[in-house]
Design a protein around this motif. Structure first.
Motif, PDB file in Angstrom:
ATOM      1  N   TYR A   1       0.701  -1.266   0.042  1.00 35.62           N
ATOM      2  CA  TYR A   1       0.091  -0.047   0.022  1.00 35.62           C
ATOM      3  C   TYR A   1       0.952   1.158  -0.076  1.00 35.62           C
ATOM      4  O   TYR A   1       0.333   2.328   0.269  1.00 35.62           O
ATOM      5  CB  TYR A   1      -0.837   0.047   1.191  1.00 35.62           C
ATOM      6  CG  TYR A   1      -2.027  -1.242   1.123  1.00 35.62           C
ATOM      7  CD1 TYR A   1      -3.327  -0.888   0.572  1.00 35.62           C
ATOM      8  CD2 TYR A   1      -1.588  -2.312   1.510  1.00 35.62           C
ATOM      9  CE1 TYR A   1      -4.204  -1.887   0.408  1.00 35.62           C
ATOM     10  CE2 TYR A   1      -2.586  -3.402   1.625  1.00 35.62           C
ATOM     11  CZ  TYR A   1      -3.925  -3.005   1.007  1.00 35.62           C
ATOM     12  OH  TYR A   1      -4.932  -4.229   0.815  1.00 35.62           O
ATOM     13  N   ILE A   2       2.117   1.217  -0.213  1.00 37.46           N
ATOM     14  CA  ILE A   2       3.054   2.215  -0.506  1.00 37.46           C
ATOM     15  C   ILE A   2       3.673   2.317  -1.502  1.00 37.46           C
ATOM     16  O   ILE A   2       4.052   1.173  -2.232  1.00 37.46           O
ATOM     17  CB  ILE A   2       3.924   2.253   0.870  1.00 37.46           C
ATOM     18  CG1 ILE A   2       4.983   1.251   0.859  1.00 37.46           C
ATOM     19  CG2 ILE A   2       3.278   2.557   2.200  1.00 37.46           C
ATOM     20  CD1 ILE A   2       6.144   1.321   1.797  1.00 37.46           C
ATOM     21  N   VAL A   3       4.197   3.276  -2.107  1.00 37.88           N
ATOM     22  CA  VAL A   3       5.030   3.406  -2.978  1.00 37.88           C
ATOM     23  C   VAL A   3       6.369   3.006  -2.915  1.00 37.88           C
ATOM     24  O   VAL A   3       7.251   3.413  -2.010  1.00 37.88           O
ATOM     25  CB  VAL A   3       5.014   4.991  -3.817  1.00 37.88           C
ATOM     26  CG1 VAL A   3       5.982   5.156  -4.950  1.00 37.88           C
ATOM     27  CG2 VAL A   3       3.802   5.723  -3.951  1.00 37.88           C
ATOM     28  N   LEU A   4       6.787   1.923  -3.893  1.00 40.32           N
ATOM     29  CA  LEU A   4       8.305   1.506  -3.727  1.00 40.32           C
ATOM     30  C   LEU A   4       8.938   1.892  -4.871  1.00 40.32           C
ATOM     31  O   LEU A   4       8.487   2.584  -6.071  1.00 40.32           O
ATOM     32  CB  LEU A   4       7.906   0.165  -3.980  1.00 40.32           C
ATOM     33  CG  LEU A   4       6.902  -0.711  -3.024  1.00 40.32           C
ATOM     34  CD1 LEU A   4       6.815  -2.321  -3.183  1.00 40.32           C
ATOM     35  CD2 LEU A   4       7.528  -0.640  -1.515  1.00 40.32           C
ATOM     36  N   VAL A   5      10.391   1.629  -4.635  1.00 40.86           N
ATOM     37  CA  VAL A   5      11.347   2.039  -5.563  1.00 40.86           C
ATOM     38  C   VAL A   5      10.953   1.537  -6.998  1.00 40.86           C
ATOM     39  O   VAL A   5      11.201   2.237  -8.202  1.00 40.86           O
ATOM     40  CB  VAL A   5      12.741   1.859  -5.053  1.00 40.86           C
ATOM     41  CG1 VAL A   5      13.090   0.419  -5.052  1.00 40.86           C
ATOM     42  CG2 VAL A   5      13.697   2.436  -6.108  1.00 40.86           C
ATOM     43  N   ASP A   6      10.578   0.476  -7.019  1.00 43.57           N
ATOM     44  CA  ASP A   6      10.200  -0.172  -8.523  1.00 43.57           C
ATOM     45  C   ASP A   6       9.228   0.421  -9.172  1.00 43.57           C
ATOM     46  O   ASP A   6       9.203   0.291 -10.148  1.00 43.57           O
ATOM     47  CB  ASP A   6       9.848  -1.764  -7.937  1.00 43.57           C
ATOM     48  CG  ASP A   6      11.024  -2.874  -7.698  1.00 43.57           C
ATOM     49  OD1 ASP A   6      12.235  -2.239  -8.296  1.00 43.57           O
ATOM     50  OD2 ASP A   6      11.025  -3.635  -6.994  1.00 43.57           O
ATOM     51  N   ASP A   7       8.030   0.996  -8.616  1.00 44.07           N
ATOM     52  CA  ASP A   7       7.029   1.798  -8.903  1.00 44.07           C
ATOM     53  C   ASP A   7       7.590   2.865  -9.670  1.00 44.07           C
ATOM     54  O   ASP A   7       7.354   3.182 -10.922  1.00 44.07           O
ATOM     55  CB  ASP A   7       5.983   2.109  -7.921  1.00 44.07           C
ATOM     56  CG  ASP A   7       5.553   0.822  -7.058  1.00 44.07           C
ATOM     57  OD1 ASP A   7       5.167   0.004  -7.813  1.00 44.07           O
ATOM     58  OD2 ASP A   7       5.179   1.123  -6.027  1.00 44.07           O
ATOM     59  N   LEU A   8       8.625   3.601  -9.128  1.00 42.01           N
ATOM     60  CA  LEU A   8       9.274   4.783  -9.885  1.00 42.01           C
ATOM     61  C   LEU A   8      10.013   4.506 -11.076  1.00 42.01           C
ATOM     62  O   LEU A   8       9.816   4.909 -11.983  1.00 42.01           O
ATOM     63  CB  LEU A   8      10.127   5.454  -8.856  1.00 42.01           C
ATOM     64  CG  LEU A   8       9.488   6.166  -7.747  1.00 42.01           C
ATOM     65  CD1 LEU A   8      10.306   7.000  -6.695  1.00 42.01           C
ATOM     66  CD2 LEU A   8       8.413   6.933  -8.082  1.00 42.01           C
TER      67      LEU A   8
ATOM     68  N   TYR B   1      16.939   4.184  -5.590  1.00 49.34           N
ATOM     69  CA  TYR B   1      16.581   3.133  -4.788  1.00 49.34           C
ATOM     70  C   TYR B   1      16.108   3.332  -3.577  1.00 49.34           C
ATOM     71  O   TYR B   1      16.242   4.163  -3.144  1.00 49.34           O
ATOM     72  CB  TYR B   1      18.058   2.241  -4.736  1.00 49.34           C
ATOM     73  CG  TYR B   1      19.080   2.869  -4.492  1.00 49.34           C
ATOM     74  CD1 TYR B   1      19.575   2.797  -2.718  1.00 49.34           C
ATOM     75  CD2 TYR B   1      20.050   3.935  -5.011  1.00 49.34           C
ATOM     76  CE1 TYR B   1      20.430   3.532  -2.241  1.00 49.34           C
ATOM     77  CE2 TYR B   1      21.308   4.296  -4.285  1.00 49.34           C
ATOM     78  CZ  TYR B   1      21.306   4.326  -3.141  1.00 49.34           C
ATOM     79  OH  TYR B   1      22.235   4.978  -2.441  1.00 49.34           O
ATOM     80  N   GLY B   2      15.507   2.253  -2.871  1.00 44.90           N
ATOM     81  CA  GLY B   2      14.881   2.569  -1.562  1.00 44.90           C
ATOM     82  C   GLY B   2      15.877   2.361  -0.426  1.00 44.90           C
ATOM     83  O   GLY B   2      16.729   1.528  -0.284  1.00 44.90           O
ATOM     84  N   VAL B   3      15.610   3.337   0.493  1.00 46.31           N
ATOM     85  CA  VAL B   3      16.297   3.342   1.625  1.00 46.31           C
ATOM     86  C   VAL B   3      15.239   3.266   2.900  1.00 46.31           C
ATOM     87  O   VAL B   3      14.830   4.500   3.245  1.00 46.31           O
ATOM     88  CB  VAL B   3      17.437   4.312   1.816  1.00 46.31           C
ATOM     89  CG1 VAL B   3      18.163   4.535   2.866  1.00 46.31           C
ATOM     90  CG2 VAL B   3      18.461   4.505   0.632  1.00 46.31           C
ATOM     91  N   GLY B   4      14.919   2.195   3.497  1.00 47.38           N
ATOM     92  CA  GLY B   4      13.771   2.100   4.385  1.00 47.38           C
ATOM     93  C   GLY B   4      12.660   2.701   3.875  1.00 47.38           C
ATOM     94  O   GLY B   4      12.091   2.088   2.770  1.00 47.38           O
ATOM     95  N   SER B   5      11.792   3.668   4.729  1.00 45.89           N
ATOM     96  CA  SER B   5      10.666   3.974   3.812  1.00 45.89           C
ATOM     97  C   SER B   5      10.761   5.176   2.942  1.00 45.89           C
ATOM     98  O   SER B   5      10.020   5.557   2.340  1.00 45.89           O
ATOM     99  CB  SER B   5       9.787   4.417   5.098  1.00 45.89           C
ATOM    100  OG  SER B   5      10.352   5.720   5.870  1.00 45.89           O
TER     101      SER B   5
END
Length: 263
Positions: A147-154, A183-187
């Motif tokens: 339910y949150i935007v992830l780095v893969d979505d971007l 890339y994602g770093v935590g939230s």
């Protein structure tokens, strides 16, 4: 002495009278001599002064003549130097005329290279896409990450925009270039070296029909983000924009291992 002799001897008065002319002649001769002596001394002094003046004048003229010759030679040297300098300036001007054309060509190539590298602020038509976390409550037992935007979505959205003809893209004002990282770093999501959080605003400049191309792009339709938007209710909006201005990339573009071929 006889009486006859006494009768012949002149009287004292006659002797005095006869002596006066001889005295006058001696005084006159002495005066003439003195005058001639004075005149001689004066003439000698004047002659010496004239000789000295002539020698001084001749010496001064020689000095002045030498100075004139030296100045004329110096002026000739300066004229030669000036002529040489003028020839050099003309040569520089001729070379500069050709160099200006070459320089203008190089500047154009440099401007194109900077534009392609994302180092120039750009303006043009494009689209704005915003995506944010879902506002739906997370059901029990569900993974909150859905339910949150992830780095893969971007990644999916950016890939679909590039495939649709986008020429410049930013995420929350961070310009994307060949060395950009997402890339994602935590939230949070790290773009270049900036930590970003929702809402994510993606701006892209491209052809007038960029939005239509994007929504019909297989890169978007088959992506995971398209499914997640429908399945989990991620906030998603698109808008066409006639004039966008995107900033230049301001991070480092230094390569440490990659070098031009042949170097």
């Amino acid at each position: 002495m006889s009486a006859g002799d006494e009768g012949k001897r002149p009287s004292p008065a006659a002797r005095l009278l006869s002596a006066r002319p001889r005295f006058r002649f001696a005084a006159w001769a002495l005066s003439i001599g003195l005058a001639l002596t004075v005149i001689g001394f004066a003439a000698a002094a004047q002659w010496k002064s004239s000789v000295a003046r002539q020698e001084y004048t001749t010496s001064a003229q020689q000095v002045l003549a030498a100075q004139v010759v030296s100045l004329e030679q110096e002026q000739k040297t300066l004229r030669d130097q000036l002529a040489d300098a003028e020839r050099q300036v003309q040569g520089f001007q001729t070379a500069t005329a050709g160099s200006q054309t070459t320089l203008a060509g190089l500047n154009r190539q440099l401007a194109l290279a900077r534009l392609a590298a994302g180092l120039t602020k750009v303006s043009g038509p494009g689209v704005v896409i915003e995506i944010a976390d879902s506002k739906r409550p997370v059901p029990a037992g569900e993974n909150p990450a859905n339910y949150i935007v992830l780095v893969d979505d971007l990644h999916d959205l950016v890939t679909a925009l590039w495939a649709s003809g986008a020429e410049a893209i930013t995420i929350n004002g961070e310009r994307l270039v060949s060395t950009s990282s997402v890339y994602g770093v935590g939230s949070s999501i790290l773009v270049n070296t900036a930590f970003l959080s929702p809402t994510f605003r993606i701006e892209a400049i491209g052809p007038d029909d960029l939005l239509d191309r994007f929504l019909a792009s297989p890169a978007y339709l088959s992506s995971r983000v398209a499914h997640r938007i429908d399945a989990f209710g991620l906030e998603f909006a698109t808008q066409k924009n006639a004039s966008l201005t995107l900033p230049a990339f301001v991070r480092t573009t230094r390569f440490r291992w990659a070098v031009p071929e042949g170097n």
